[in-house]
Design a protein around this motif. Structure first.
Motif, short mmCIF file in Angstrom:
data_model
loop_
_atom_site.label_atom_id
_atom_site.label_comp_id
_atom_site.label_asym_id
_atom_site.label_seq_id
_atom_site.Cartn_x
_atom_site.Cartn_y
_atom_site.Cartn_z
N UNK A 194 0.84 -1.20 0.00
CA UNK A 194 0.00 0.00 0.00
C UNK A 194 0.87 1.25 0.00
N UNK A 195 1.91 1.26 0.84
CA UNK A 195 2.79 2.42 0.88
C UNK A 195 3.53 2.62 -0.44
N UNK A 196 3.98 1.55 -1.06
CA UNK A 196 4.68 1.65 -2.34
C UNK A 196 3.76 2.22 -3.42
N UNK A 197 2.51 1.78 -3.41
CA UNK A 197 1.57 2.31 -4.38
C UNK A 197 1.32 3.79 -4.18
N UNK A 198 1.23 4.22 -2.93
CA UNK A 198 1.01 5.64 -2.65
C UNK A 198 2.23 6.48 -3.02
N UNK A 199 3.42 5.89 -2.94
CA UNK A 199 4.64 6.62 -3.32
C UNK A 199 4.68 6.93 -4.81
N UNK A 200 3.91 6.21 -5.62
CA UNK A 200 3.89 6.45 -7.05
C UNK A 200 4.35 5.27 -7.88
N UNK A 201 4.74 4.18 -7.24
CA UNK A 201 5.16 3.01 -8.01
C UNK A 201 3.95 2.40 -8.73
N UNK A 202 4.20 1.99 -9.97
CA UNK A 202 3.13 1.45 -10.81
C UNK A 202 3.08 -0.07 -10.79
N UNK A 203 4.23 -0.70 -10.58
CA UNK A 203 4.25 -2.16 -10.62
C UNK A 203 5.41 -2.69 -9.78
N UNK A 204 5.36 -3.98 -9.48
CA UNK A 204 6.39 -4.60 -8.67
C UNK A 204 7.02 -5.77 -9.42
N UNK A 205 8.26 -6.06 -8.99
CA UNK A 205 8.97 -7.25 -9.45
C UNK A 205 9.40 -8.00 -8.19
N UNK A 206 9.12 -9.31 -8.13
CA UNK A 206 9.48 -10.11 -6.97
C UNK A 206 10.73 -10.95 -7.27
N UNK A 207 11.22 -11.63 -6.22
CA UNK A 207 12.34 -12.55 -6.37
C UNK A 207 12.19 -13.73 -5.42
N UNK A 225 -3.55 -8.68 -3.90
CA UNK A 225 -2.93 -7.81 -2.90
C UNK A 225 -2.21 -6.64 -3.56
N UNK A 226 -1.47 -6.93 -4.63
CA UNK A 226 -0.75 -5.86 -5.33
C UNK A 226 -1.73 -4.89 -5.99
N UNK A 227 -2.77 -5.43 -6.60
CA UNK A 227 -3.73 -4.56 -7.30
C UNK A 227 -4.54 -3.72 -6.33
N UNK A 228 -4.81 -4.23 -5.16
CA UNK A 228 -5.51 -3.42 -4.15
C UNK A 228 -4.65 -2.25 -3.70
N UNK A 229 -3.33 -2.40 -3.83
CA UNK A 229 -2.41 -1.32 -3.48
C UNK A 229 -2.21 -0.34 -4.63
N UNK A 230 -2.96 -0.52 -5.72
CA UNK A 230 -2.89 0.41 -6.84
C UNK A 230 -1.74 0.16 -7.79
N UNK A 231 -1.22 -1.07 -7.79
CA UNK A 231 -0.10 -1.40 -8.68
C UNK A 231 -0.42 -2.68 -9.44
N UNK A 232 0.54 -3.11 -10.26
CA UNK A 232 0.42 -4.37 -10.98
C UNK A 232 1.63 -5.25 -10.66
N UNK A 233 1.41 -6.54 -10.73
CA UNK A 233 2.49 -7.51 -10.54
C UNK A 233 2.96 -7.91 -11.93
N UNK A 234 4.08 -7.32 -12.37
CA UNK A 234 4.50 -7.49 -13.77
C UNK A 234 5.70 -8.41 -13.94
N UNK A 235 6.58 -8.53 -12.94
CA UNK A 235 7.80 -9.29 -13.16
C UNK A 235 8.21 -10.12 -11.96
#
Length: 426
Positions: A194-207, A225-235
């Motif tokens: 949620x905080x990352x989405x509010x900071x302006x990040x559009x998507x995440x990459x996991x490892x 969970x990622x989409x509820x935070x306003x982002x996409x899980x892309x990578x």
């Protein structure tokens, strides 16, 4: 694979310990928590935001982060946002205090002076231009994207209370590699996202893909969970390196499940890296890897995903007079294998990513933008020049990454977003 996985676990243990031991100590740095675009919450008791928030606030950095220009807009009965306050807030190094000067829409000017009493608490005493005290304002940061403001009169009676939630723009499509906030993700993945989405990040990459899950969540759960935070899980960075690169059955078994899990999660690409390069001695070993990567890349493409190879520094070692990275670029199929340029590790290896972008155009569809500390602070890497070559490289996914810190990780990655958004992506 066992050696690679163990090394990763050791590094993550060190990283997790490091993430526990940073604070924001100076008045100047603490003020930077207030930078960004903010909107008012529905009320001060919740961090929920209305569809049309009553107040919008912009806090823009000036003079090497010494001050902020603050503009506050309020929605009127016609749903128009009109300015109600304009001020500059800055850090004064001579007095080690925060100073403000501004005016409201009625033309009343004021000054303010105060300080942070802790990382999370900031108090300012406002005065009119005759020096009379008018109002004290307390700021209470719930976290890096959530702050409660309350105004008090001279008898310490509450006049008003507002909660602001950071709502930075996403129009420049900046992603983040979640290793940057690994310990926060282990503790509280939902709130961290949620905080990352509010900071302006559009998507995440996991490892952290393991046994079909991400941070203990199923692919579908993590996607939600990622989409509820306003982002996409892309990578997703994935690690499977069989000793026998010709074991087709083992390769198909692992990668088919991995691909299907990631399709459920909605990702666009899978990436991998290689922790065994220091042990390679022959061109044949390099070619075996190229053949392996081509197989994975073809399998990914057949299933609608992209496959990307991520570099560290060992890729720039020599094997039988040939640089490993060049061999990989020349002997993998561009239809199946793309590359993720880790700008920091290229610099550590003594090479310039721009040279590779020019020599192998359109192969580098992803960048990890990382520095020796917070982005842009070291002065060692010419990010401004590198970012001139986005079109040449073919980059589609620009991700911030922070793995060494001067501040708490969630504060550091917010600074990284600001640097990429305001300084590098014009």
């Amino acid at each position: 694979m066992k050696i690679t996985f163990n090394v990763i676990m050791i590094l993550l243990s060190i990283l997790s310990f490091a993430q526990e031991n940073y604070s924001i100590s100076s008045q100047k740095d603490r003020l930077r928590q207030y930078s960004g675009q903010w909107v008012s919450a529905i009320n001060p008791t919740t961090d929920s935001i209305a569809k049309g928030p009553a107040i919008k606030m912009s806090c823009t950095n000036n003079f090497n982060n010494h001050s902020l220009t603050v503009k506050v807009l309020q929605k009127n009965n016609s749903n128009q946002y009109l300015p109600i306050l304009h001020e500059i807030i800055g850090y004064d190094r001579d007095t080690d205090t925060i100073f403000a000067a501004g005016h409201n829409s009625q033309g009343a000017f004021f000054t303010g002076k105060g300080s942070f009493t802790s990382e999370k608490n900031w108090s300012m005493q406002d005065k009119d231009l005759d020096g009379n005290k008018t109002m004290k304002v307390d700021f209470n940061f719930q976290n890096s994207t959530d702050v409660i403001l309350e105004g008090f009169d001279n008898d310490n009676n509450s006049l008003w209370k507002t909660r602001y939630i950071k709502s930075n723009p996403k129009n420049k499509n900046i992603g983040i590699q979640l290793v940057s906030v690994h310990n926060d993700m282990l503790k509280d993945p939902q709130n961290t996202l949620i905080q990352l989405g509010r900071m302006g990040y559009s998507y995440v990459e996991t490892f952290v893909y393991k046994n079909g899950s991400f941070y203990g969540q199923s692919p579908e759960q993590f996607k939600v969970m990622v989409e509820k935070a306003g982002m996409r899980f892309l990578g997703s960075m994935t690690f499977f390196d069989p000793d026998d690169k010709n074991n087709a059955a083992a390769i198909r078994t692992w990668w088919n499940k991995t691909i299907q899990d990631h399709k459920l999660a909605g990702v666009e690409y899978l990436s991998t890296s290689n922790g065994k390069l220091k042990s390679l001695k022959t061109i044949k070993e390099l070619q075996d890897y190229c053949n392996y990567y081509n197989k994975i890349g073809k399998l990914c493409k057949t299933n609608g995903l992209k496959f990307i190879f991520h570099n560290h520094a060992d890729e720039f070692l020599m094997v039988e007079g040939v640089r490993v990275y060049d061999y990989f670029l020349q002997n993998t199929n561009p239809e199946y294998v793309y590359f993720q340029s880790d700008i920091y590790w290229m610099h550590v290896a003594g090479v310039n990513p721009v040279d590779y972008f020019k020599t192998y155009p359109n192969r580098f569809i992803s960048w990890h933008v990382k520095d020796y500390k917070e982005l842009g602070d070291s002065g060692n890497i010419d990010f401004h020049d590198i970012f001139k070559y986005q079109d040449v490289s073919g980059v589609q996914y620009i991700l911030s990454e922070v793995e060494d810190y001067s501040f708490p990780p969630l504060f550091s990655v917010g600074l990284a977003w600001e640097y990429i958004y305001y300084e590098l992506l014009k």
